[in-house]
Motif scaffolding. Structure first.
Motif, PDB file in Angstrom:
ATOM      1  N   VAL A   5      -9.011 -34.383   5.532  1.00  0.00           N
ATOM      2  CA  VAL A   5      -7.588 -34.445   5.855  1.00  0.00           C
ATOM      3  C   VAL A   5      -6.766 -33.909   4.679  1.00  0.00           C
ATOM      4  N   CYS A   6      -5.834 -33.008   4.990  1.00  0.00           N
ATOM      5  CA  CYS A   6      -4.915 -32.485   3.976  1.00  0.00           C
ATOM      6  C   CYS A   6      -3.736 -33.453   3.897  1.00  0.00           C
ATOM      7  N   THR A   7      -3.696 -34.278   2.856  1.00  0.00           N
ATOM      8  CA  THR A   7      -2.732 -35.373   2.767  1.00  0.00           C
ATOM      9  C   THR A   7      -1.336 -34.918   2.357  1.00  0.00           C
ATOM     10  N   LYS A   8      -1.234 -33.741   1.739  1.00  0.00           N
ATOM     11  CA  LYS A   8       0.047 -33.140   1.370  1.00  0.00           C
ATOM     12  C   LYS A   8      -0.241 -31.728   0.899  1.00  0.00           C
ATOM     13  N   VAL A  14      -5.901 -32.530  -2.874  1.00  0.00           N
ATOM     14  CA  VAL A  14      -5.135 -33.221  -1.828  1.00  0.00           C
ATOM     15  C   VAL A  14      -5.975 -33.384  -0.564  1.00  0.00           C
ATOM     16  N   LYS A  16      -8.879 -34.969   1.454  1.00  0.00           N
ATOM     17  CA  LYS A  16      -9.598 -36.236   1.370  1.00  0.00           C
ATOM     18  C   LYS A  16     -10.519 -36.415   2.577  1.00  0.00           C
ATOM     19  N   GLN A  18     -11.906 -38.642   5.263  1.00  0.00           N
ATOM     20  CA  GLN A  18     -11.420 -39.874   5.879  1.00  0.00           C
ATOM     21  C   GLN A  18     -12.092 -40.103   7.229  1.00  0.00           C
ATOM     22  N   ARG A  47      -3.035 -25.068   2.900  1.00  0.00           N
ATOM     23  CA  ARG A  47      -3.151 -26.240   2.024  1.00  0.00           C
ATOM     24  C   ARG A  47      -2.206 -26.156   0.826  1.00  0.00           C
ATOM     25  N   LYS A  67       3.633 -32.113   4.651  1.00  0.00           N
ATOM     26  CA  LYS A  67       2.200 -31.856   4.747  1.00  0.00           C
ATOM     27  C   LYS A  67       1.967 -31.106   6.049  1.00  0.00           C
ATOM     28  N   PRO A  71      -3.160 -31.867  10.027  1.00  0.00           N
ATOM     29  CA  PRO A  71      -3.724 -32.066   8.680  1.00  0.00           C
ATOM     30  C   PRO A  71      -5.214 -31.785   8.545  1.00  0.00           C
TER      31      PRO A  71
END
Length: 305
Positions: A5-8, A14, A16, A18, A47, A67, A71
């Protein structure tokens, strides 16, 4: 299911790993158990949110303000159909497929849903999931721009950036169409580009193709690093310059994937794989791709075949 997951927006850290909800296919969709995907330059651009200043606000509105709105990145994949919506025809559970997600993204996960009438079809029978996943983005992009330039037999074609994902596909596709192909790359990639079928290879660290006195009917900039002005002296009077940057978005179709599948099965195209990473290592893959030195494709092994 596990997903990256691209959190921001930001650097590769960035991204993560999950646990997220496994998607459920809509009536017209197929659920694909993803075996392999890739990290492309497009994933890295989203990203890090690299955008020209004038397009910054419109792009943020379209893609996501803080973001990415979607994501889970990933533009292409290969896997097995696990479930189908009630309106789906043409696919069965267990079919081995490959697909181009495009701006839907979502391939950096253990499962993904795609419209059955979209850019998804049976994968080449002679290829692994990893090999198949490395075809759609580079192959369809190269196909689009070569067609846009009017590719045909006996044309003299120059591919700038011939060792990347789009470039390695473009060299092979141009040869399929019967063109005389010159590839431009760095010293380290000369042998690779020649092995793909290029008739001539120019090492840009040693020679400027635009000053060589040679003229080309088509110049394809497969990495978006040269302008038309740079190429004027190397184009024939009616020569065409196209680039992956500034020449429009590549338009693709299911038929393009079927065409590439047939070429792959007949041995006329073969994806180039530089490195393989696990799903957990997607941030490392982003760091590598961002260096701009990859040969062909960087593949993500989501699960063992």
């Amino acid at each position: 299911m596990r997903a990256i997951v691209c959190t921001k927006y930001g650097s590769p850290d960035v991204l993560k790993l999950q646990e997220v909800d496994k998607p459920t296919p809509k009536d017209n969709e197929v659920l694909i158990k993803v075996y392999a995907t890739t990290v492309t330059s497009g994933d890295c651009r989203i990203r890090s949110f690299r955008s020209p200043f004038l397009f910054w606000i419109p792009m943020r509105i379209m893609i996501g303000l803080r973001k990415p709105r979607k994501p889970i990145l990933g533009l292409e994949l290969a896997g097995e159909i696990e479930a189908i919506g009630k309106d789906v025809t043409g696919f069965q559970i267990g079919d081995q497929v490959y697909a181009l997600n495009g701006m839907r993204f979502g391939a950096h996960a253990e499962y993904a849903c795609l419209p059955a009438n979209g850019e998804v079809t049976l994968k080449p029978t002679n290829m692994t999931y990893e090999e198949a996943a490395a075809i759609p983005f580079g192959g369809t992009s190269a196909l689009h721009f070569l067609r846009k330039a009017g590719i045909q037999s006996r044309k003299k074609v120059l591919i700038y950036g011939a060792s990347g994902a789009v470039g390695t596909a473009a060299v092979q596709l141009a040869k399929h169409y019967g063109a005389e192909v010159t590839g431009v790359c760095s010293t380290a990639n000369v042998a690779l580009v020649r092995s793909l079928g290029a008739d001539q290879v120019v090492d840009y660290t040693q020679e400027d193709f635009a000053q060589s006195g040679q003229h080309y009917d088509i110049i394809l900039d497969a990495v978006g690093k040269i302008s038309k002005a740079n190429c004027k002296t190397a184009l024939t009077p009616n020569g065409v310059y196209v680039s992956v940057e500034g020449s429009g978005v590549a338009k693709v179709s299911k038929e393009d994937l079927i065409f590439l599948k047939e070429l792959a099965e007949s041995g006329k195209i073969q994806p180039v794989i530089d490195r393989r990473y696990s799903l957990e290592q997607v941030p490392e893959a982003h760091s590598y791709v961002e260096k701009g030195r990859k040969k062909g494709n960087v593949v993500i092994q989501v699960r063992n075949e």
